[in-house]
Write a protein that holds these residues in place. Structure first.
Motif, PDB file in Angstrom:
ATOM      1  N   ASP A 143      48.301 -39.549 -11.122  1.00 38.31           N
ATOM      2  CA  ASP A 143      49.689 -39.309 -11.538  1.00 38.31           C
ATOM      3  C   ASP A 143      49.928 -37.509 -11.127  1.00 38.31           C
ATOM      4  O   ASP A 143      50.863 -37.303 -10.582  1.00 38.31           O
ATOM      5  CB  ASP A 143      49.954 -39.405 -12.826  1.00 38.31           C
ATOM      6  CG  ASP A 143      50.178 -40.791 -13.192  1.00 38.31           C
ATOM      7  OD1 ASP A 143      50.825 -41.625 -12.431  1.00 38.31           O
ATOM      8  OD2 ASP A 143      50.179 -41.282 -14.445  1.00 38.31           O
ATOM      9  N   ARG A 198      50.493 -39.615  -6.619  1.00 41.81           N
ATOM     10  CA  ARG A 198      50.102 -40.629  -5.518  1.00 41.81           C
ATOM     11  C   ARG A 198      51.570 -41.817  -5.920  1.00 41.81           C
ATOM     12  O   ARG A 198      52.046 -41.890  -6.923  1.00 41.81           O
ATOM     13  CB  ARG A 198      48.964 -41.375  -6.074  1.00 41.81           C
ATOM     14  CG  ARG A 198      48.645 -42.506  -5.158  1.00 41.81           C
ATOM     15  CD  ARG A 198      47.379 -43.019  -5.349  1.00 41.81           C
ATOM     16  NE  ARG A 198      46.922 -44.291  -4.654  1.00 41.81           N
ATOM     17  CZ  ARG A 198      46.015 -45.000  -4.691  1.00 41.81           C
ATOM     18  NH1 ARG A 198      45.033 -44.829  -5.692  1.00 41.81           N
ATOM     19  NH2 ARG A 198      45.952 -46.104  -3.942  1.00 41.81           N
ATOM     20  N   THR A 199      51.948 -42.134  -4.640  1.00 41.26           N
ATOM     21  CA  THR A 199      52.843 -43.376  -4.800  1.00 41.26           C
ATOM     22  C   THR A 199      52.071 -44.755  -4.228  1.00 41.26           C
ATOM     23  O   THR A 199      50.999 -44.588  -3.656  1.00 41.26           O
ATOM     24  CB  THR A 199      54.031 -43.213  -3.847  1.00 41.26           C
ATOM     25  OG1 THR A 199      53.637 -42.946  -2.614  1.00 41.26           O
ATOM     26  CG2 THR A 199      54.734 -41.860  -4.348  1.00 41.26           C
ATOM     27  N   TYR A 200      52.714 -45.640  -4.328  1.00 42.65           N
ATOM     28  CA  TYR A 200      52.183 -46.989  -4.043  1.00 42.65           C
ATOM     29  C   TYR A 200      52.857 -47.865  -2.962  1.00 42.65           C
ATOM     30  O   TYR A 200      53.963 -48.248  -3.196  1.00 42.65           O
ATOM     31  CB  TYR A 200      51.869 -47.851  -5.287  1.00 42.65           C
ATOM     32  CG  TYR A 200      51.127 -46.958  -6.434  1.00 42.65           C
ATOM     33  CD1 TYR A 200      49.846 -46.634  -6.295  1.00 42.65           C
ATOM     34  CD2 TYR A 200      51.716 -45.991  -7.322  1.00 42.65           C
ATOM     35  CE1 TYR A 200      49.086 -45.810  -7.241  1.00 42.65           C
ATOM     36  CE2 TYR A 200      51.272 -45.084  -8.256  1.00 42.65           C
ATOM     37  CZ  TYR A 200      49.738 -45.133  -8.298  1.00 42.65           C
ATOM     38  OH  TYR A 200      49.297 -44.238  -8.901  1.00 42.65           O
ATOM     39  N   GLU A 201      52.042 -48.242  -1.822  1.00 41.67           N
ATOM     40  CA  GLU A 201      52.760 -49.105  -0.863  1.00 41.67           C
ATOM     41  C   GLU A 201      53.084 -50.451  -1.152  1.00 41.67           C
ATOM     42  O   GLU A 201      53.998 -51.173  -0.763  1.00 41.67           O
ATOM     43  CB  GLU A 201      52.221 -49.011   0.379  1.00 41.67           C
ATOM     44  CG  GLU A 201      52.276 -47.472   1.227  1.00 41.67           C
ATOM     45  CD  GLU A 201      53.561 -47.159   1.417  1.00 41.67           C
ATOM     46  OE1 GLU A 201      54.610 -47.887   1.843  1.00 41.67           O
ATOM     47  OE2 GLU A 201      53.841 -45.667   1.398  1.00 41.67           O
ATOM     48  N   ARG A 260      56.557 -49.290  -2.731  1.00 37.94           N
ATOM     49  CA  ARG A 260      57.655 -49.184  -1.805  1.00 37.94           C
ATOM     50  C   ARG A 260      57.685 -50.414  -1.153  1.00 37.94           C
ATOM     51  O   ARG A 260      59.048 -50.595  -0.689  1.00 37.94           O
ATOM     52  CB  ARG A 260      57.093 -48.058  -0.964  1.00 37.94           C
ATOM     53  CG  ARG A 260      56.862 -46.907  -1.294  1.00 37.94           C
ATOM     54  CD  ARG A 260      56.576 -45.743  -0.236  1.00 37.94           C
ATOM     55  NE  ARG A 260      56.683 -44.249  -0.996  1.00 37.94           N
ATOM     56  CZ  ARG A 260      56.445 -43.255  -0.144  1.00 37.94           C
ATOM     57  NH1 ARG A 260      56.055 -43.250   1.071  1.00 37.94           N
ATOM     58  NH2 ARG A 260      56.388 -41.996  -0.770  1.00 37.94           N
ATOM     59  N   ARG A 300      58.304 -39.360 -10.185  1.00 37.62           N
ATOM     60  CA  ARG A 300      57.268 -40.335  -9.873  1.00 37.62           C
ATOM     61  C   ARG A 300      58.088 -41.834  -9.778  1.00 37.62           C
ATOM     62  O   ARG A 300      59.081 -42.201 -10.417  1.00 37.62           O
ATOM     63  CB  ARG A 300      56.637 -40.576 -11.414  1.00 37.62           C
ATOM     64  CG  ARG A 300      55.707 -39.384 -11.798  1.00 37.62           C
ATOM     65  CD  ARG A 300      55.100 -39.635 -13.241  1.00 37.62           C
ATOM     66  NE  ARG A 300      54.450 -38.532 -13.628  1.00 37.62           N
ATOM     67  CZ  ARG A 300      53.696 -38.533 -14.891  1.00 37.62           C
ATOM     68  NH1 ARG A 300      53.757 -39.396 -15.667  1.00 37.62           N
ATOM     69  NH2 ARG A 300      53.091 -37.306 -15.078  1.00 37.62           N
ATOM     70  N   THR A 301      57.287 -42.349  -8.702  1.00 37.69           N
ATOM     71  CA  THR A 301      57.758 -43.865  -8.486  1.00 37.69           C
ATOM     72  C   THR A 301      56.668 -44.570  -8.476  1.00 37.69           C
ATOM     73  O   THR A 301      55.571 -44.365  -7.678  1.00 37.69           O
ATOM     74  CB  THR A 301      58.272 -43.850  -6.707  1.00 37.69           C
ATOM     75  OG1 THR A 301      59.464 -43.179  -6.941  1.00 37.69           O
ATOM     76  CG2 THR A 301      58.661 -45.301  -6.652  1.00 37.69           C
ATOM     77  N   TYR A 302      56.388 -45.605  -9.369  1.00 38.24           N
ATOM     78  CA  TYR A 302      55.283 -46.699  -9.532  1.00 38.24           C
ATOM     79  C   TYR A 302      55.831 -47.854  -8.913  1.00 38.24           C
ATOM     80  O   TYR A 302      54.799 -48.448  -8.130  1.00 38.24           O
ATOM     81  CB  TYR A 302      55.220 -46.733 -10.847  1.00 38.24           C
ATOM     82  CG  TYR A 302      54.646 -45.702 -11.657  1.00 38.24           C
ATOM     83  CD1 TYR A 302      53.424 -45.164 -11.676  1.00 38.24           C
ATOM     84  CD2 TYR A 302      55.618 -44.960 -12.338  1.00 38.24           C
ATOM     85  CE1 TYR A 302      52.687 -43.942 -12.163  1.00 38.24           C
ATOM     86  CE2 TYR A 302      54.825 -43.799 -13.111  1.00 38.24           C
ATOM     87  CZ  TYR A 302      53.476 -43.326 -13.086  1.00 38.24           C
ATOM     88  OH  TYR A 302      53.035 -42.201 -13.610  1.00 38.24           O
ATOM     89  N   LEU A 354      49.313 -50.617  -6.248  1.00 40.00           N
ATOM     90  CA  LEU A 354      49.727 -50.353  -7.744  1.00 40.00           C
ATOM     91  C   LEU A 354      48.651 -50.973  -8.812  1.00 40.00           C
ATOM     92  O   LEU A 354      48.628 -50.290  -9.969  1.00 40.00           O
ATOM     93  CB  LEU A 354      51.132 -50.820  -7.998  1.00 40.00           C
ATOM     94  CG  LEU A 354      51.556 -50.698  -9.330  1.00 40.00           C
ATOM     95  CD1 LEU A 354      51.480 -48.969  -9.817  1.00 40.00           C
ATOM     96  CD2 LEU A 354      52.969 -51.217  -9.398  1.00 40.00           C
ATOM     97  N   ASP A 410      60.831 -42.268 -15.214  1.00 39.72           N
ATOM     98  CA  ASP A 410      59.828 -41.751 -14.050  1.00 39.72           C
ATOM     99  C   ASP A 410      60.513 -41.229 -12.788  1.00 39.72           C
ATOM    100  O   ASP A 410      59.701 -40.129 -12.507  1.00 39.72           O
ATOM    101  CB  ASP A 410      59.012 -42.760 -13.823  1.00 39.72           C
ATOM    102  CG  ASP A 410      58.010 -43.416 -14.850  1.00 39.72           C
ATOM    103  OD1 ASP A 410      57.682 -42.381 -15.874  1.00 39.72           O
ATOM    104  OD2 ASP A 410      57.538 -44.307 -15.206  1.00 39.72           O
TER     105      ASP A 410
END
Length: 317
Positions: A126, A130-133, A202, A197-199, A138, A192
């Protein structure tokens, strides 16, 4: 993970004071967690409060107003404290009540303290933004911040002697943690996003036309936001179905604790599925009366006993 350990001597007055501090933190800050652990016997309730208070400290560092570099330093200092707990280097009269309580809990129960290292690793994700493709990416984060908590809790609960599939208990506890965390992510999607923040993966956002962001009361033009939410709800429900196989492996009070916490989140998930756009308008929650009812239902043990009849060996019935 059935418990055969001899219990240490009763806690000293200093340790009892440390546990009272951790229980006050839990009662004051745990919106849903506290409803479950109230159902546990004293020693397990105290241990779970110590785990919560330490985890809360880690989360507060990650969510606080400090600069990222300072957060990273604070998190590594907290990891160093955890190393002291692990090494048995926290005396009863230490000045940090959370460390004192956690050290005592770790002496009394086979708690896999490495799960708290995983939590710190997740919060560091966090801090780094970090973002998650994909869901697989995730899931790694969810395992750190929630699945690990499930496995830590299992160290306090233990499993019933002779329970079939007891070796699968850590997997079920981990999976249930994933279900709870994905529910949290759906509930907090706008909050978020407002914090940068984007959990949600994507790939999922793009598939439902939501790649433009979720910062407003209404989704981007042409987006199928309801479809996105219901897709993630189905994923969370599948995780719940797998994770709740843990219940018949636990004793009645531990199963009640897990059932209460999972029941609250499952009802929250149902509410989100009924009105997906509600998460863009504000935080979706359950009233305290409903949470208390779910906890009472968990204490009845009906769900756990039904599942247990399908899970325990014939000679145990």
């Amino acid at each position: 993970m059935s418990r055969t350990l001899e219990q240490p001597a009763p806690p000293s007055p200093q340790v009892l004071a440390a546990y009272r501090y951790c229980e006050a933190v839990t009662e004051g800050q745990a919106r849903n967690f506290a409803y479950g652990i109230r159902l546990l016997p004293t020693a397990r309730r105290q241990a779970m409060s110590a785990l919560y208070a330490f985890s809360r400290r880690v989360d507060d560092i990650g969510d606080g107003p400090l600069e990222p570099a300072v957060k990273r330093t604070r998190l590594e200092e907290t990891r160093a404290l955890l190393d002291r707990v692990r090494a048995g280097d926290v005396p009863d009269d230490a000045t940090d009540p959370v460390a004192v309580a956690l050290a005592d809990a770790a002496r009394r129960f086979p708690i896999p303290l490495g799960g708290l290292d995983e939590l710190i690793d997740g919060v560091l994700m966090d801090v780094r933004g970090r973002t998650y493709e994909t869901w697989e990416e995730l899931k790694e984060y969810c395992r750190c911040v929630a699945g690990a908590i499930g496995r830590l809790s299992l160290g306090v609960f233990g499993t019933l002697p002779g329970a079939r599939d007891a070796e699968r208990a850590p997997h079920y506890a981990d999976t249930l943690g994933l279900a709870l965390q994905l529910t949290n992510i759906l509930r907090d999607v706008r909050e978020d996003a407002a914090e940068g923040r984007t959990y949600l993966p994507r790939a999922d956002l793009a598939a439902f036309g939501c790649a433009g962001g979720l910062h407003q009361d209404v989704p981007p033009p042409g987006a199928d936001f309801a479809g996105l939410v219901r897709f993630e709800v189905r994923r969370a429900r599948a995780l719940f179905a797998e994770g709740l196989k843990l219940l018949p492996l636990l004793d009645r009070r531990s199963a009640a604790c897990v059932s209460a916490m999972a029941g609250i989140y499952h009802r929250l998930l149902t509410r989100i599925a009924r009105d997906p756009h509600a998460v863009l308008r504000g935080r979706v929650s359950l009233p305290a009366r409903e949470k208390a009812w779910v906890a009472l239902r968990g204490l009845s043990g009906l769900d756990a006993r039904r599942a247990a009849r399908r899970t325990l060996p014939e000679t145990s019935r």
